[in-house]
Design an enzyme around this catalytic site. Structure first.
Site, PDB file in Angstrom:
ATOM      1  N   GLY A  43       1.246  -1.300   0.083  1.00 28.57           N
ATOM      2  CA  GLY A  43      -0.408  -0.206   0.119  1.00 28.57           C
ATOM      3  C   GLY A  43       0.944   1.465   0.324  1.00 28.57           C
ATOM      4  O   GLY A  43       2.278   1.438  -0.274  1.00 28.57           O
ATOM      5  N   LEU A  44       0.150   2.320   0.161  1.00 26.79           N
ATOM      6  CA  LEU A  44       0.902   3.608   0.671  1.00 26.79           C
ATOM      7  C   LEU A  44       2.523   3.114   1.307  1.00 26.79           C
ATOM      8  O   LEU A  44       3.638   3.830   1.190  1.00 26.79           O
ATOM      9  CB  LEU A  44      -0.162   5.138   1.195  1.00 26.79           C
ATOM     10  CG  LEU A  44      -0.564   5.212   0.215  1.00 26.79           C
ATOM     11  CD1 LEU A  44      -1.504   5.989   0.428  1.00 26.79           C
ATOM     12  CD2 LEU A  44      -0.185   5.713  -1.073  1.00 26.79           C
ATOM     13  N   ALA A  45       1.896   2.748   2.226  1.00 25.31           N
ATOM     14  CA  ALA A  45       3.459   2.620   3.136  1.00 25.31           C
ATOM     15  C   ALA A  45       4.290   1.639   2.854  1.00 25.31           C
ATOM     16  O   ALA A  45       5.634   1.887   2.871  1.00 25.31           O
ATOM     17  CB  ALA A  45       3.177   2.417   4.757  1.00 25.31           C
ATOM     18  N   GLY A  46       4.041   0.943   2.353  1.00 29.65           N
ATOM     19  CA  GLY A  46       4.583  -0.798   1.903  1.00 29.65           C
ATOM     20  C   GLY A  46       5.827  -0.139   0.838  1.00 29.65           C
ATOM     21  O   GLY A  46       6.825  -0.721   0.165  1.00 29.65           O
ATOM     22  N   HIS A 267     -16.551   5.749   9.925  1.00 26.55           N
ATOM     23  CA  HIS A 267     -16.820   7.083   8.946  1.00 26.55           C
ATOM     24  C   HIS A 267     -18.128   7.419   8.583  1.00 26.55           C
ATOM     25  O   HIS A 267     -19.257   6.260   8.454  1.00 26.55           O
ATOM     26  CB  HIS A 267     -15.822   6.345   7.714  1.00 26.55           C
ATOM     27  CG  HIS A 267     -15.923   7.597   6.714  1.00 26.55           C
ATOM     28  ND1 HIS A 267     -17.200   8.271   6.282  1.00 26.55           N
ATOM     29  CD2 HIS A 267     -14.429   8.196   6.278  1.00 26.55           C
ATOM     30  CE1 HIS A 267     -16.368   8.868   5.640  1.00 26.55           C
ATOM     31  NE2 HIS A 267     -14.778   9.250   5.831  1.00 26.55           N
ATOM     32  N   SER A 285     -17.037   9.557   0.253  1.00 22.08           N
ATOM     33  CA  SER A 285     -16.082  10.136   0.323  1.00 22.08           C
ATOM     34  C   SER A 285     -16.152  11.080   1.428  1.00 22.08           C
ATOM     35  O   SER A 285     -17.391  12.012   1.064  1.00 22.08           O
ATOM     36  CB  SER A 285     -15.405  10.381  -0.313  1.00 22.08           C
ATOM     37  OG  SER A 285     -14.358  12.001  -0.492  1.00 22.08           O
ATOM     38  N   ARG A 338     -14.400  12.923  12.198  1.00 20.12           N
ATOM     39  CA  ARG A 338     -16.012  12.030  11.887  1.00 20.12           C
ATOM     40  C   ARG A 338     -16.374  10.681  12.570  1.00 20.12           C
ATOM     41  O   ARG A 338     -17.759  10.521  12.845  1.00 20.12           O
ATOM     42  CB  ARG A 338     -14.589  10.371  11.209  1.00 20.12           C
ATOM     43  CG  ARG A 338     -14.473  11.407   9.830  1.00 20.12           C
ATOM     44  CD  ARG A 338     -13.462  10.383   9.243  1.00 20.12           C
ATOM     45  NE  ARG A 338     -13.148  11.005   8.003  1.00 20.12           N
ATOM     46  CZ  ARG A 338     -12.338  10.070   6.368  1.00 20.12           C
ATOM     47  NH1 ARG A 338     -10.904   8.814   7.359  1.00 20.12           N
ATOM     48  NH2 ARG A 338     -11.682  10.392   6.290  1.00 20.12           N
ATOM     49  N   GLU A 433      -1.373   2.156   8.529  1.00 17.36           N
ATOM     50  CA  GLU A 433      -2.277   1.833   9.128  1.00 17.36           C
ATOM     51  C   GLU A 433      -1.823   1.142  10.505  1.00 17.36           C
ATOM     52  O   GLU A 433      -2.683   0.635  11.055  1.00 17.36           O
ATOM     53  CB  GLU A 433      -3.291   1.297   8.464  1.00 17.36           C
ATOM     54  CG  GLU A 433      -4.806   1.224   9.328  1.00 17.36           C
ATOM     55  CD  GLU A 433      -6.041   1.370   7.994  1.00 17.36           C
ATOM     56  OE1 GLU A 433      -6.351   1.296   7.409  1.00 17.36           O
ATOM     57  OE2 GLU A 433      -6.690   1.130   8.962  1.00 17.36           O
ATOM     58  N   ARG A 443      -9.107   9.640  14.155  1.00 13.88           N
ATOM     59  CA  ARG A 443      -7.785  10.176  12.669  1.00 13.88           C
ATOM     60  C   ARG A 443      -8.715  11.072  11.569  1.00 13.88           C
ATOM     61  O   ARG A 443      -9.947  11.400  11.972  1.00 13.88           O
ATOM     62  CB  ARG A 443      -7.716   8.985  11.650  1.00 13.88           C
ATOM     63  CG  ARG A 443      -6.553   9.440  10.645  1.00 13.88           C
ATOM     64  CD  ARG A 443      -6.323   8.807   9.230  1.00 13.88           C
ATOM     65  NE  ARG A 443      -8.104   7.591   8.831  1.00 13.88           N
ATOM     66  CZ  ARG A 443      -8.179   7.979   7.688  1.00 13.88           C
ATOM     67  NH1 ARG A 443      -7.847   9.029   7.132  1.00 13.88           N
ATOM     68  NH2 ARG A 443      -8.866   7.291   7.136  1.00 13.88           N
TER      69      ARG A 443
END
Lengths: 650, 222, 250
Positions: A43-46, A267, A285, A338, A433, A443
């Site tokens: 993902g984004l981090a990985g 959410h 969204s 949220r 995450e 968050r």
């Protein structure tokens, strides 16, 4: 036993990260080639971590559960990514982004981490633009911004309703570049099933190839896990079907502490549940709250008529509509954080004002926005979301208000990490995450993308290097070491046990039961009795699972049921820890709302005196009560206050 | 130009398109000359045919034309075979989605046009050129091949008329896709001009199909 | 709703596949296609049969993992959606639904309806990136980009890499996929720097992997869940010829 040292660097808040980088240990280019790093997750981090580490010259092995790194669930994030660029000149700054994030997280996040996050947020935007991410632009050619919940400034960068996709594809392209170069070896359709520890350090993983069924061993000098959150413990969530908490759970069982497991984000704007065959929930969204107004009928009889299908929302007069967020929180209105928006929706529905045939929905109305801006503007802003909604619900949101209801979306909790994102197991890092850091108890919107990329591009490459600096003489590990043997044996035994169980109930049937239990007792509102009940019921369900679960097929080849079974087995343990953590935290903060601790108006009551800590749970064995360690939070640069979204004062 | 240039799929497509569009220009010239046969006297037709058959510039151009046919056919075959190879297992339910309906049958229409071409060449071109099976006629004191008479004779046969018309309708189908597709392959797609090109494509295919077909009809029925 | 599903079952990559019929009953028209498949699989597992293997993940139409060829159309009988967004209300009661995997030489079947699409990753690895490393990049607003270019780049970048274009194309051509990535970068100043190199490498890789050639049939555009336009293919053609003719050889 490891001690809880968060390793915050010296200096003032603004100096800490610079100080860290200035004094950290580095590895010279020739030696980087001698060091292997496993990154689990794309993902984004990985993907960002794997690509960046590869660029530096380390030998990286990157693992992906899907058929391609481009499919990681970061791709589903719609709205945007925050950064403190202050391009709109509306008063934003690194401090303000830091402040908003700490406040939005209800003062349960670590100051130094969050400040660093705000600091590198600007680099992320620069990096992504350089990669060719097509962010939305103004006619003048400069970047456009919009606003998100919990902020009084417009600091959210976006690429239509597909920001997560575009950022992930940016990271994926960087990763592809490194794969082509040979610095990153990509392993797709692999599921990590265990962590291998040698002499107290994380040195490898065991995976199952989900195509061949083969159990494989991989060794490295350090392991980075970026495997996302565990929201699927609730069965129904906005997470992807393959998202799971098993990697985090294996790390926990191998000695990594689990931070704030009860902190789950619900959410507020998801498409409501419509049937018991449903497999997942779809998020609409948060950006919709920029122009949409949330309401329910003012009169209970109107709500009841709507539930029975006798009245249409468009028939309700303006004065009979209760825009409850605008009423309760005049300053932030529909853009409250949220957790606040979700609870307010639940409150209205519980009181009998909900709409839809279940009464578990509220309206998100674009009538005024369309009147004010014209349909074409709304279409340009949210066209794809409206289309998505129409495909699912079969109603046209341009003509009739959308129905939304809160759903499980994100887990703030995760593997406990220090400032370096290192877990309590040396050499094991957690990013994105998967770790607990940065978001505290709640968050803010558009901050998950920011954190994932911050960790991946700008934190992990430094801190992992710092860790590896004294490892340059450690040769490549062989995977025939006894530690690998033992780990593989455990994995095989677990899989065989599941396959040989030959019970009568499907994996999904257990998952659904667990999900309902979690939603009822460890969901949006929790109380002592419910949590205690949940703990007992989860235990019972777990026992039943191991007695009566039915997993067809064999270890060999594709076996989706087996994959699901291992994940649900872990969820059945993780769910209990979440309930325990929620029981321990006798206060309401952020996404964790204990019914016992609320004001008369239904606002959360935090207890800073006793609970201003991160709970970090240490595994002590199956069916043994885990030990709770407390990392107390000290706020030096921020005044701790009750969150107030009624007024514009910060 | 490196090796990859000659081998890339895009290059093959480029050449296909270029050759195809070139062949269309030839078709217009051919149609223009053919229509002369409908004049009260076939003299003009015979003179034009003679000019086409003897002028040195045209002869050079003839080589280019044959080259165009050859390349268009060979490249078409290579591309088609590659396309078949790209899906060794067919679908049970074949896809029907396509926005250019005739594009699905390009190879089929191509084969029919090719067969027609071979017959056509044997009947007219080779006869006049090599076999000498054409009568001579004197125009302004000079001898010419009386291709006009040959045409008039051929189009008295109903089977020949039908075959001829069918071939040109098929050619129309081929061009309906081919013309506009050629522009796309050359990279010429523009929101302002492509709709025009597509309309032009329809027009070209109709004009050529009708233009050629009208000749046997007029001859047969007059 | 009661339906008959005619599903392609294939135990492994090298084994022969065949269609198997499964009746399903009481399907809610509001359920999604994949939820209907879940119900079928639950029934199969309960009976002790092997469930139908299919790829899926996000179930909101963005990850690009789901890949079913339903009644002759990739992603089934609706426009601009993925299989996971397809709902049963699009079918008639009593209908027989034929479900096949994507079929193309570069997409070999792994099992049942799961195919291997790693060829797409290989194409991206051949050049579908901007060669910048982390850090040391200019400020995001340093280069203004005309809004129309950013918008067109975004249109192209919306590709989810599902492979429906290949599945729909009668030639199993990957032109729409490749051209979407080529276009995205060709339109942006950041991508222009290595545009010539990129297009040649990506096209060469696409050819090498055995995808078919484009015959401008435009089934790809008609079936693309993200409505990627074939103007991208034309742009790639232009980019390619410009690169071949004008770029100095490396």
């Amino acid at each position: 036993m490891a001690t809880l040292d968060s390793k915050i660097p010296d200096g003032t808040l603004a100096e800490k990260w610079s100080n860290y980088k200035a004094h950290q240990n580095l590895v010279n280019p020739a030696n980087k080639r001698k060091l292997e790093i496993i990154v689990v997750g794309t993902g984004l981090a990985g993907a960002a971590a794997a690509a960046s580490l590869g660029e530096l010259g380390f030998k990286v092995k990157n693992f992906c559960i899907q058929d391609s790194p481009r499919r990681a669930h970061s791709i589903a994030a719609q709205g945007g990514i925050n950064a403190a660029k202050n391009y709109p000149n509306d008063g934003d700054s690194i401090y303000r982004l830091f402040y908003d994030t700490i406040k939005g997280g209800d003062y349960r996040a670590r100051e130094a981490n969050v400040y660093r996050l705000a600091e590198v947020s600007n680099n992320i935007i620069d990096q992504c633009v350089a990669q060719g991410v097509p962010f939305a632009r103004e006619y003048g050619g400069l970047l456009d911004n919009r606003s998100f919940g919990g902020a009084l400034v417009s600091r959210t960068f976006y690429a239509r309703g597909q920001t997560g996709q575009q950022l992930l594809l940016g990271a994926y392209s960087a990763l592809s570049k490194e794969v082509a170069k040979g610095s990153v070896e990509m392993y797709v359709r692999r599921e990590m099933l265990d962590l291998v520890i040698i002499d107290g350090r994380a040195r490898g993983i065991i995976t199952r190839n989900t195509v061949t069924g083969e159990i494989e061993r991989f060794a490295a000098h350090a392991v980075v896990v970026a495997t996302g959150g565990y929201g699927n413990v609730f069965f129904l969530s906005t997470n992807a079907m393959n998202s799971n908490g098993s990697v985090a759970w294996q790390c926990y069982k191998k000695g990594a502490y689990f931070g704030n497991p009860c902190m789950v984000q619900i959410h507020p704007t998801c498409i409501p549940v419509h049937g018991d065959y449903q497999s997942k929930l779809t998020l609409m969204s948060e950006s919709l709250r920029n122009d949409g107004r949330i309401w329910v009928p003012k009169k209970k009889e109107d709500a009841e008529k709507i539930q029975k299908g006798q009245l249409k929302p468009t028939e309700i007069k303006e004065e009979d509509r209760d825009y409850y967020l605008e009423r309760r929180y005049p300053a932030f209105g529909n853009l409250v954080p949220r957790d606040v928006a979700s609870r307010a929706a639940k409150e209205r529905c519980d009181a009998g004002y909900g709409v839809g045939n279940t009464g578990l929905a509220v309206y998100l109305d674009f009538k005024h926005a369309i009147e004010r801006l014209g349909r074409h503007v709304i279409e340009a802003r949210y066209g794809n979301l409206f289309q998505m909604y129409e495909k699912i619900v079969d109603e046209n949101p341009y003509e009739t208000p959308m129905m939304i209801y809160p759903a499980i979306h994100y887990t703030m909790g995760g593997i406990w990490v220090d400032y370096e994102l290192q877990t309590t197991i040396p050499g094991l890092f957690a990013a994105g995450e998967a770790n607990f850091s940065d978001h505290g108890a709640n968050r803010l919107g558009a901050s998950a993308l920011m954190q994932g990329l911050a960790d991946g591009y700008f934190v992990i490459p430094y801190t992992v290097q710092n860790y590896l600096a004294d490892q340059i003489n450690v040769p490549f590990f062989k995977t025939d070491l006894p530690e690998f043997e033992a780990a593989e044996k455990d994995v095989r035994e677990k899989l065989e046990k599941l396959l040989n169980n030959k019970g009568s109930k499907t994996v999904d049937s257990f998952h659904k039961k667990l999900g309902l239990l979690m939603w009822d007792h460890v969901g949006m509102a929790r109380n002592k009795a419910g949590l205690e009940e949940a703990i007992n019921e989860i235990k019972a369900l777990r026992e039943e699972f191991w007695k009566d679960v039915k997993v067809p097929g064999t270890m060999h080849g594709v076996n989706v049921e087996l994959e699901k079974a291992t994940r649900v087995a872990d969820f059945l343990e993780l769910g209990e820890l979440m309930a325990k953590d929620a029981l321990d935290r006798e206060e309401s903060c952020g996404g964790h709302f204990r019914e016992e601790y609320q004001t008369e108006e239904g606002e959360a009551v935090r207890n800073d005196k006793e609970f201003m800590y991160v709970s970090a749970w240490e595994y002590k064995g199956d069916n043994v009560t885990p030990t709770l360690h407390k990392e107390s939070l000290n706020y030096e640069y921020i005044e701790v206050k009750t969150r107030n979204y009624k007024e514009a004062k910060s | 130009m490196g090796k990859s240039f000659t081998q890339s799929s895009l290059t093959k497509k480029f050449v296909m398109a270029f050759a195809g569009l070139f062949l269309i220009t030839f078709l217009f010239v051919h149609m223009g000359i053919n229509l002369l046969v409908l004049l009260p006297s076939t003299d003009a037709f015979n003179i034009a045919a003679h000019f086409m058959g003897t002028n040195i510039l045209i002869k050079v151009f003839e080589v280019v034309l044959f080259g165009g046919f050859f390349i268009h056919i060979i490249y078409g075959l290579i591309l088609q075979v590659q396309n078949w190879m790209a899906r060794p297992n067919r679908y049970k339910v074949e896809g029907w989605s396509h926005t250019s309906p005739f594009s699905k049958f390009m190879i089929h229409t191509a084969v029919i046009i090719f067969i027609f071409l071979v017959i056509h060449m044997a009947d007219f071109y080779f006869k006049a050129k090599f076999f000498g099976g054409v009568d001579e006629v004197m125009i302004d004191g000079k001898p010419y091949h009386d291709l006009g008479a040959l045409v008039l004779a051929k189009f008295q046969m109903i089977g020949f008329v039908i075959g001829y018309i069918v071939a040109f309708i098929i050619l129309g189908f081929h061009l309906h896709h081919g013309f506009q597709s050629g522009f796309q392959s050359l990279g010429l797609n523009h929101s302002k001009y492509t709709p025009l090109i597509k309309s032009l494509s329809t027009l070209v295919s109709i004009v050529l199909a009708v233009g050629f077909s009208i000749i046997p009809l007029v001859i047969y029925f007059s | 709703m009661n339906l008959t599903l005619k599903i392609w079952r294939q135990p492994g990559p090298d084994e022969k596949g065949q269609f198997v019929n499964y009746p399903v009953s009481d399907v809610s028209p509001d359920s999604s296609f994949l939820e209907m498949m879940d119900v079928l699989n639950e029934q199969l597992v309960e009976k002790g049969d092997e469930p139908v293997a299919f790829d899926h993940d996000c179930r909101e139409g963005i990850c690009g993992m789901c890949s079913m060829y339903i009644n002759g159309r990739p992603h089934g009988p609706d426009d601009a959606i993925t299989t996971c967004q397809l709902h049963m209300r699009k079918f008639k009661d009593g209908e027989t639904i034929t479900i096949e995997p994507w079929r193309a030489k570069p997409f070999p079947v792994i099992k049942d309806l799961i195919v291997d699409r790693s060829s797409f990753d290989e194409i991206i690895q051949a050049g579908g990136f901007v060669s910048v490393d982390t850090g040391g990049v200019p400020d995001a607003n340093a280069i203004p980009i005309p809004k129309i270019d950013a918008d067109l780049a975004m249109d192209a970048a919306a590709c989810i890499g599902c492979g429906a274009c290949v599945a729909a194309c009668k030639n199993a051509s990957a032109m729409l996929f490749v051209s979407a990535k080529v276009s995205q970068f060709a339109l942006l100043p950041q991508g222009k720097v290595e545009a010539k190199r990129r297009v040649q490498k990506m096209v060469a890789k696409m050819d090498e992997l055995g995808f078919g050639n484009c015959t401008n049939t435009y089934a790809c555009e008609a079936e693309c869940p993200k409505e990627i336009k074939v103007t991208n293919i034309a742009r790639m053609n232009r980019e390619f010829f410009a690169a071949k003719v004008c770029a100095p050889s490396e």
